[in-house]
Design a protein around this motif. Structure first.
Motif, mmCIF file in Angstrom:
data_model
loop_
_atom_site.group_PDB
_atom_site.id
_atom_site.type_symbol
_atom_site.label_atom_id
_atom_site.label_comp_id
_atom_site.label_asym_id
_atom_site.label_seq_id
_atom_site.Cartn_x
_atom_site.Cartn_y
_atom_site.Cartn_z
ATOM 1 N N GLY A 93 61.113 41.005 40.104
ATOM 2 C CA GLY A 93 61.720 41.606 38.920
ATOM 3 C C GLY A 93 63.227 41.430 38.890
ATOM 4 N N MET A 94 63.865 41.564 40.037
ATOM 5 C CA MET A 94 65.313 41.372 40.100
ATOM 6 C C MET A 94 65.681 39.931 39.771
ATOM 7 S SD MET A 94 66.571 44.325 40.795
ATOM 8 C CE MET A 94 68.199 44.123 41.481
ATOM 9 N N LEU A 95 64.916 38.985 40.282
ATOM 10 C CA LEU A 95 65.170 37.567 39.988
ATOM 11 C C LEU A 95 64.919 37.251 38.513
ATOM 12 C CD1 LEU A 95 63.630 35.977 43.194
ATOM 13 C CD2 LEU A 95 66.063 36.137 42.612
ATOM 14 N N LEU A 96 63.907 37.886 37.935
ATOM 15 C CA LEU A 96 63.657 37.708 36.502
ATOM 16 C C LEU A 96 64.809 38.296 35.687
ATOM 17 C CD1 LEU A 96 59.863 38.622 36.268
ATOM 18 C CD2 LEU A 96 60.874 36.353 36.025
ATOM 19 N N ASN A 97 65.258 39.480 36.101
ATOM 20 C CA ASN A 97 66.347 40.150 35.402
ATOM 21 C C ASN A 97 67.633 39.316 35.436
ATOM 22 O OD1 ASN A 97 67.387 42.509 34.008
ATOM 23 N ND2 ASN A 97 68.600 42.847 35.860
ATOM 24 N N GLU A 107 51.675 40.402 31.136
ATOM 25 C CA GLU A 107 50.297 40.655 31.575
ATOM 26 C C GLU A 107 49.929 39.802 32.781
ATOM 27 O OE1 GLU A 107 50.070 37.700 28.115
ATOM 28 O OE2 GLU A 107 51.182 39.515 28.572
ATOM 29 N N ALA A 108 50.540 38.631 32.903
ATOM 30 C CA ALA A 108 50.268 37.784 34.065
ATOM 31 C C ALA A 108 50.785 38.436 35.341
ATOM 32 C CB ALA A 108 50.899 36.407 33.870
ATOM 33 N N VAL A 109 51.906 39.123 35.243
ATOM 34 C CA VAL A 109 52.466 39.811 36.407
ATOM 35 C C VAL A 109 51.634 41.052 36.720
ATOM 36 C CG1 VAL A 109 54.484 40.993 37.356
ATOM 37 C CG2 VAL A 109 54.785 38.949 35.943
ATOM 38 N N ALA A 110 51.329 41.848 35.707
ATOM 39 C CA ALA A 110 50.608 43.106 35.903
ATOM 40 C C ALA A 110 49.229 42.891 36.519
ATOM 41 C CB ALA A 110 50.488 43.851 34.575
ATOM 42 N N ILE A 111 48.556 41.835 36.126
ATOM 43 C CA ILE A 111 47.204 41.566 36.635
ATOM 44 C C ILE A 111 47.223 41.284 38.133
ATOM 45 C CG2 ILE A 111 45.382 39.806 36.579
ATOM 46 C CD1 ILE A 111 45.665 39.821 33.531
ATOM 47 N N TRP A 112 48.343 40.793 38.669
ATOM 48 C CA TRP A 112 48.403 40.410 40.074
ATOM 49 C C TRP A 112 48.771 41.547 41.030
ATOM 50 C CZ3 TRP A 112 46.285 36.472 42.359
ATOM 51 C CH2 TRP A 112 45.903 35.394 41.572
ATOM 52 N N MET A 114 47.344 44.551 41.847
ATOM 53 C CA MET A 114 46.262 45.037 42.711
ATOM 54 C C MET A 114 45.741 43.959 43.661
ATOM 55 S SD MET A 114 42.984 47.247 41.674
ATOM 56 C CE MET A 114 42.056 48.113 42.895
ATOM 57 N N PRO A 115 45.477 42.730 43.201
ATOM 58 C CA PRO A 115 45.022 41.715 44.157
ATOM 59 C C PRO A 115 46.030 41.452 45.280
ATOM 60 C CG PRO A 115 44.603 40.970 41.926
ATOM 61 C CD PRO A 115 45.400 42.231 41.811
ATOM 62 N N VAL A 116 47.316 41.456 44.956
ATOM 63 C CA VAL A 116 48.329 41.267 45.999
ATOM 64 C C VAL A 116 48.268 42.418 46.992
ATOM 65 C CG1 VAL A 116 50.833 41.289 46.438
ATOM 66 C CG2 VAL A 116 49.877 39.788 44.682
ATOM 67 N N MET A 117 48.179 43.638 46.489
ATOM 68 C CA MET A 117 48.096 44.818 47.359
ATOM 69 C C MET A 117 46.868 44.728 48.282
ATOM 70 S SD MET A 117 49.400 47.989 47.792
ATOM 71 C CE MET A 117 48.877 49.592 48.334
ATOM 72 N N MET A 118 45.725 44.371 47.731
ATOM 73 C CA MET A 118 44.499 44.296 48.528
ATOM 74 C C MET A 118 44.562 43.162 49.545
ATOM 75 S SD MET A 118 42.600 46.829 47.725
ATOM 76 C CE MET A 118 44.052 47.784 47.421
ATOM 77 N N PHE A 119 45.133 42.026 49.153
ATOM 78 C CA PHE A 119 45.269 40.905 50.076
ATOM 79 C C PHE A 119 46.182 41.273 51.248
ATOM 80 C CE2 PHE A 119 47.590 37.144 51.525
ATOM 81 C CZ PHE A 119 46.537 36.377 52.000
ATOM 82 N N VAL A 120 47.339 41.849 50.940
ATOM 83 C CA VAL A 120 48.271 42.217 52.003
ATOM 84 C C VAL A 120 47.657 43.307 52.885
ATOM 85 C CG1 VAL A 120 50.580 43.113 52.546
ATOM 86 C CG2 VAL A 120 50.280 41.508 50.662
ATOM 87 N N PHE A 121 46.924 44.245 52.281
ATOM 88 C CA PHE A 121 46.230 45.273 53.062
ATOM 89 C C PHE A 121 45.262 44.620 54.047
ATOM 90 C CE2 PHE A 121 42.258 47.697 53.499
ATOM 91 C CZ PHE A 121 42.720 48.762 54.258
ATOM 92 N N GLY A 122 44.470 43.667 53.584
ATOM 93 C CA GLY A 122 43.506 42.998 54.460
ATOM 94 C C GLY A 122 44.182 42.253 55.602
ATOM 95 N N MET A 123 45.259 41.560 55.286
ATOM 96 C CA MET A 123 45.990 40.831 56.328
ATOM 97 C C MET A 123 46.625 41.797 57.334
ATOM 98 S SD MET A 123 45.293 37.797 55.546
ATOM 99 C CE MET A 123 46.323 36.894 56.656
ATOM 100 N N ALA A 124 47.219 42.870 56.821
ATOM 101 C CA ALA A 124 47.855 43.856 57.700
ATOM 102 C C ALA A 124 46.812 44.559 58.565
ATOM 103 C CB ALA A 124 48.644 44.875 56.877
#
Length: 136
Positions: A93-97, A107-112, A114-124
């Motif tokens: 967001g800062m880079l976009l700003n 909507e492309a950003v918003a859709i990602w 939860m999947p990013v959160m779940m992916f990072v959770f799984g890796m962690a």
């Protein structure tokens, strides 16, 4: 090592919900191309969120019913996922700003999120399990 009952229940709840999600996301995308009207488009768009709610329910139940050690690993993994995910989206967001990056549709950003959160959770979670397994 045999799978515990709490984890078997999780898989019995998780996989049907994920199957329903995949099916509904594919159907809703194709249905949206043929629909007119806000109400119909809203209902069809939100259909895939129902099985996601069941996935979240399964996750909460498995975390609640695990032993203290497993809960600790999940809590630490959730903290890392929340931190890394929010930091990543904040940085984006800062880079976009600053107009350093071209802005994608919101909507492309918003859709990602939860999947990013779940992916990072799984890796962690995998990383913490390895860490604690080696520390024993």
């Amino acid at each position: 090592m045999a799978m515990r009952a709490v984890h078997k229940r999780y898989l019995r709840e998780f996989f049907p919900a994920m199957f329903a999600y995949v099916l509904l996301i594919l159907l809703s995308v194709s249905w949206l191309k043929t629909l007119e009207g806000t109400v119909a488009r809203t209902v069809v768009t939100l259909l895939p969120t129902l099985p996601v709610a069941f996935v979240i329910r399964a996750m909460v139940r498995v975390i609640r019913d695990q032993d203290e050690f497993e809960r600790r690993i999940d809590l630490e993994a959730l903290a890392v996922a929340g931190g890394i995910g929010s930091f990543g989206f904040f940085t984006f967001g800062m880079l976009l700003n600053a107009k350093v990056l071209a802005a994608p549709p919101a909507e492309a950003v918003a859709i990602w999120v939860m999947p990013v959160m779940m992916f990072v959770f799984g890796m962690a979670k995998c990383a913490f399990r390895l860490y604690y397994h080696r520390a024993r």
